[in-house]
Design an enzyme around this catalytic site. Sequence first.
Site, PDB file in Angstrom:
ATOM      1  N   ASP A 174       0.659  -1.192   0.155  1.00 30.24           N
ATOM      2  CA  ASP A 174      -0.004  -0.016  -0.106  1.00 30.24           C
ATOM      3  C   ASP A 174       0.754   1.293   0.108  1.00 30.24           C
ATOM      4  O   ASP A 174       2.279   1.302   0.352  1.00 30.24           O
ATOM      5  CB  ASP A 174      -0.936  -0.174   1.179  1.00 30.24           C
ATOM      6  CG  ASP A 174      -0.526  -0.299   2.525  1.00 30.24           C
ATOM      7  OD1 ASP A 174       0.983  -0.352   2.439  1.00 30.24           O
ATOM      8  OD2 ASP A 174      -1.023  -0.794   3.466  1.00 30.24           O
ATOM      9  N   ASN A 221      -7.636  -3.400  14.172  1.00 28.82           N
ATOM     10  CA  ASN A 221      -9.175  -3.493  13.820  1.00 28.82           C
ATOM     11  C   ASN A 221      -9.155  -4.670  12.688  1.00 28.82           C
ATOM     12  O   ASN A 221     -10.359  -4.762  12.184  1.00 28.82           O
ATOM     13  CB  ASN A 221      -9.800  -2.292  13.011  1.00 28.82           C
ATOM     14  CG  ASN A 221      -9.235  -1.704  11.846  1.00 28.82           C
ATOM     15  OD1 ASN A 221      -7.811  -2.518  11.528  1.00 28.82           O
ATOM     16  ND2 ASN A 221      -9.460  -0.652  11.553  1.00 28.82           N
ATOM     17  N   HIS A 255      -7.317  -5.068  10.068  1.00 32.75           N
ATOM     18  CA  HIS A 255      -7.153  -4.489   8.550  1.00 32.75           C
ATOM     19  C   HIS A 255      -6.000  -5.288   8.173  1.00 32.75           C
ATOM     20  O   HIS A 255      -4.967  -5.713   9.111  1.00 32.75           O
ATOM     21  CB  HIS A 255      -6.947  -3.128   8.342  1.00 32.75           C
ATOM     22  CG  HIS A 255      -5.846  -2.365   9.016  1.00 32.75           C
ATOM     23  ND1 HIS A 255      -5.924  -1.078   9.167  1.00 32.75           N
ATOM     24  CD2 HIS A 255      -4.592  -2.808   9.128  1.00 32.75           C
ATOM     25  CE1 HIS A 255      -4.755  -0.578   9.639  1.00 32.75           C
ATOM     26  NE2 HIS A 255      -3.946  -1.736   9.540  1.00 32.75           N
ATOM     27  N   GLU A 287      -9.763  -2.062   5.287  1.00 35.41           N
ATOM     28  CA  GLU A 287     -10.231  -1.856   6.470  1.00 35.41           C
ATOM     29  C   GLU A 287     -11.585  -2.538   6.515  1.00 35.41           C
ATOM     30  O   GLU A 287     -11.864  -3.069   5.553  1.00 35.41           O
ATOM     31  CB  GLU A 287     -10.732  -0.178   6.503  1.00 35.41           C
ATOM     32  CG  GLU A 287      -9.736   0.735   6.602  1.00 35.41           C
ATOM     33  CD  GLU A 287      -8.769   0.916   7.659  1.00 35.41           C
ATOM     34  OE1 GLU A 287      -8.862  -0.027   8.825  1.00 35.41           O
ATOM     35  OE2 GLU A 287      -8.035   2.130   7.832  1.00 35.41           O
TER      36      GLU A 287
HETATM   37  P1  PGA Z   1       1.997  -1.921  12.493  1.00 36.90           P
HETATM   38  O1  PGA Z   1       0.875  -1.828  11.604  1.00 36.90           O
HETATM   39  O2  PGA Z   1       3.250  -2.884  11.956  1.00 36.90           O
HETATM   40  O3  PGA Z   1       2.811  -0.462  12.751  1.00 36.90           O
HETATM   41  O4  PGA Z   1       1.577  -2.294  13.806  1.00 36.90           O
HETATM   42  C1  PGA Z   1       0.423  -3.160  11.079  1.00 36.90           C
HETATM   43  C2  PGA Z   1      -0.853  -2.655  10.369  1.00 36.90           C
HETATM   44  O5  PGA Z   1      -1.486  -1.684  10.561  1.00 36.90           O
HETATM   45  O6  PGA Z   1      -0.830  -3.556   9.329  1.00 36.90           O
END
Ligand code: PGA
Length: 245
Positions: free
Chosen positions: A67, A136, A138, A143
Site C-alpha cells: 500500500d 481492527n 485490517h 479496513e
Molecule cells: P504496525 O501496523 O506494524 O505499525 O503495527 C500493522 C498494520 O497496521 O497493518
Amino acid sequence: MKLIEAKDYKEMSKIAADIMIKKVADNPAITLGLATGGTPLGIYSSLIDDHKENGTSYNGVTSFNLDEYAGLSGKDPNSYRSYMNENFFHHIDIQKENTFVPCGDAEDLQKACADYEALIKAHKGIDLQILGIGENGHIGFNEPGTSFDSETHVVQLTDSTRQANARYFSSLEAVPQAAVTMGIASIMKSKEILLLVSGKQKSEALKQLLNSSPDESFPASVLNKHPYVTILADKAAIAGLIVNS
Ligand code: PGA
C-alpha cells in the site's frame, strides 16, 4: 494456519527473516510481497545484516508493496516508498526498477490501481507475502467492511488507523485520509503468506483471527481460507490471547 510462537519481537523478526532468506536462496527470482509499519522493521534490519554478512543476493528479486498513502509522492519522507528505500532497498542489491509500491500521487488513481494489479499478474503473482495486522483486523489498508473480492483500490482510512499511524507524522491532521492498497483478493492470490503479530495491543486481533470464520467485518479473517498461512506471533501477542480466552 500454522502458528509459530516467538519469545519476543527480536526473535519473531529473526525467524521471519530466516524464512525469507531461505525462500530467496531457493528461488533467486522470487516475487516478494512486502509490508510497512512498525512490525516489519526488525525483519528488514535482519535481512540487511544477513546481506552484509552472508551475501544473500536480491539481484533477481521482484517486490510489490501492499500500500501507499494517497496524495504523497514517493519522495515524501512519510511515503511508504521512502520507508522501503530507507529501511530496506537502499541497503541491499535489489534492482530498484524491480521494486514496486503503489503510486499514491498518480493523476488518475483508479487507473494506477488497475495498472498495479495488472503488473502483479504480469509477474505471475506474489510468491511470499509479508503481512502485518491492524488492531481492527485490517490487512494492507483493507479496513473492516472491505469486500473479499477487492483488488487494488483506493480506500478511506478509518480514524483508528489514522491515529495508529499518527506517530510518524507531525500531527493527526497531517495523516492522509486515503490510501491505495492491494485488495483482499490480491493478497489472497499470494502463494504463501507470513503474518507477523507483535505486542499486547495486537492480542485481541490475533484472538479474533484465530476464533472467527471469514467475515468482511474483520478483514484478516479471510486468511482462514488461504491454504498456506504462517502466523508468527511473539509472547506478548499470544499471552493476552491465553489470559483472555
Ligand atoms: P504496525 O501496523 O506494524 O505499525 O503495527 C500493522 C498494520 O497496521 O497493518
